[in-house]
Design a protein around this motif. Sequence first.
Motif, PDB file in Angstrom:
ATOM      1  N   SER A  21       0.829  -1.199   0.000  1.00 54.75           N
ATOM      2  CA  SER A  21       0.000   0.000   0.000  1.00 54.75           C
ATOM      3  C   SER A  21       0.862   1.247   0.000  1.00 54.75           C
ATOM      4  O   SER A  21       1.976   1.249   0.516  1.00 54.75           O
ATOM      5  N   SER A  22       0.299   2.326  -0.550  1.00 51.12           N
ATOM      6  CA  SER A  22       0.970   3.621  -0.446  1.00 51.12           C
ATOM      7  C   SER A  22       0.566   4.306   0.856  1.00 51.12           C
ATOM      8  O   SER A  22       0.842   5.474   1.052  1.00 51.12           O
ATOM      9  N   THR A  60      -5.074   2.621  -1.720  1.00 51.53           N
ATOM     10  CA  THR A  60      -4.197   2.847  -2.862  1.00 51.53           C
ATOM     11  C   THR A  60      -3.074   1.827  -2.780  1.00 51.53           C
ATOM     12  O   THR A  60      -2.312   1.819  -1.815  1.00 51.53           O
ATOM     13  N   LEU A  61      -3.017   0.964  -3.769  1.00 55.08           N
ATOM     14  CA  LEU A  61      -2.011  -0.095  -3.810  1.00 55.08           C
ATOM     15  C   LEU A  61      -0.889   0.280  -4.761  1.00 55.08           C
ATOM     16  O   LEU A  61      -1.103   0.998  -5.735  1.00 55.08           O
ATOM     17  N   VAL A  62       0.305  -0.234  -4.495  1.00 52.64           N
ATOM     18  CA  VAL A  62       1.481   0.040  -5.312  1.00 52.64           C
ATOM     19  C   VAL A  62       1.781  -1.187  -6.158  1.00 52.64           C
ATOM     20  O   VAL A  62       1.780  -2.311  -5.657  1.00 52.64           O
ATOM     21  N   TYR A  69      -2.727  -7.509 -10.575  1.00 53.95           N
ATOM     22  CA  TYR A  69      -3.776  -6.678  -9.989  1.00 53.95           C
ATOM     23  C   TYR A  69      -5.083  -6.804 -10.757  1.00 53.95           C
ATOM     24  O   TYR A  69      -6.150  -6.816 -10.169  1.00 53.95           O
ATOM     25  N   TYR A 104      -6.412   2.800 -12.269  1.00 52.95           N
ATOM     26  CA  TYR A 104      -4.980   2.568 -12.438  1.00 52.95           C
ATOM     27  C   TYR A 104      -4.269   3.869 -12.800  1.00 52.95           C
ATOM     28  O   TYR A 104      -4.701   4.579 -13.705  1.00 52.95           O
ATOM     29  N   ASN A 108       2.369   6.746 -11.819  1.00 50.24           N
ATOM     30  CA  ASN A 108       2.828   6.588 -10.436  1.00 50.24           C
ATOM     31  C   ASN A 108       2.932   5.137 -10.003  1.00 50.24           C
ATOM     32  O   ASN A 108       3.432   4.857  -8.913  1.00 50.24           O
ATOM     33  N   THR A 110       0.370   2.986  -9.330  1.00 47.06           N
ATOM     34  CA  THR A 110      -0.576   2.685  -8.259  1.00 47.06           C
ATOM     35  C   THR A 110      -1.940   2.334  -8.831  1.00 47.06           C
ATOM     36  O   THR A 110      -2.233   2.609  -9.999  1.00 47.06           O
ATOM     37  N   GLU A 112      -6.044   2.638  -7.348  1.00 45.43           N
ATOM     38  CA  GLU A 112      -6.969   3.013  -6.289  1.00 45.43           C
ATOM     39  C   GLU A 112      -8.182   2.107  -6.372  1.00 45.43           C
ATOM     40  O   GLU A 112      -8.795   1.966  -7.429  1.00 45.43           O
TER      41      GLU A 112
END
Length: 127
Positions: A21-22, A60-62, A69, A104, A108, A110, A112
């Motif tokens: 996660s961010s 928010t995933l990295v 994903y 997406y 960056n 990431t 959401e």
Amino acid sequence: MATQYIQGVQNIYINETMCISSESVTVKEPVTLYQFAESNLGPLANVKKWTKEPGTLGVTLVFYSGFDYNGIFSDNEVFEVTVNLRSGDTITAHSCILAEAPNYDLQNGTVEVSFQTMNMDMDLTTI
């Protein structure tokens, strides 16, 4: 005091799969909202109507190499999401559905994701 060690998100599990996660997580608990019922003459004094609002959990995933994903969100209809905080607290959302399509951000790296649920456990003893 070194608050950076006790604040923030340690990790997130979606359907028992750990995701990075961010540390951007938003939570709204499911809640029952009451309003006064109305008649032709206006609000009724002791009569209430209610609605049950679902809770939301936004994360928010990295991206990282090798993790699918797209597959985790398109291959599942229901999600179990657990957010572990650095403080030792835990937020668990049961039987979640996607509130909207994952967003997406390729620049960056990431994604959401927002989930909706009617069943959320929040063990927030240290906050």
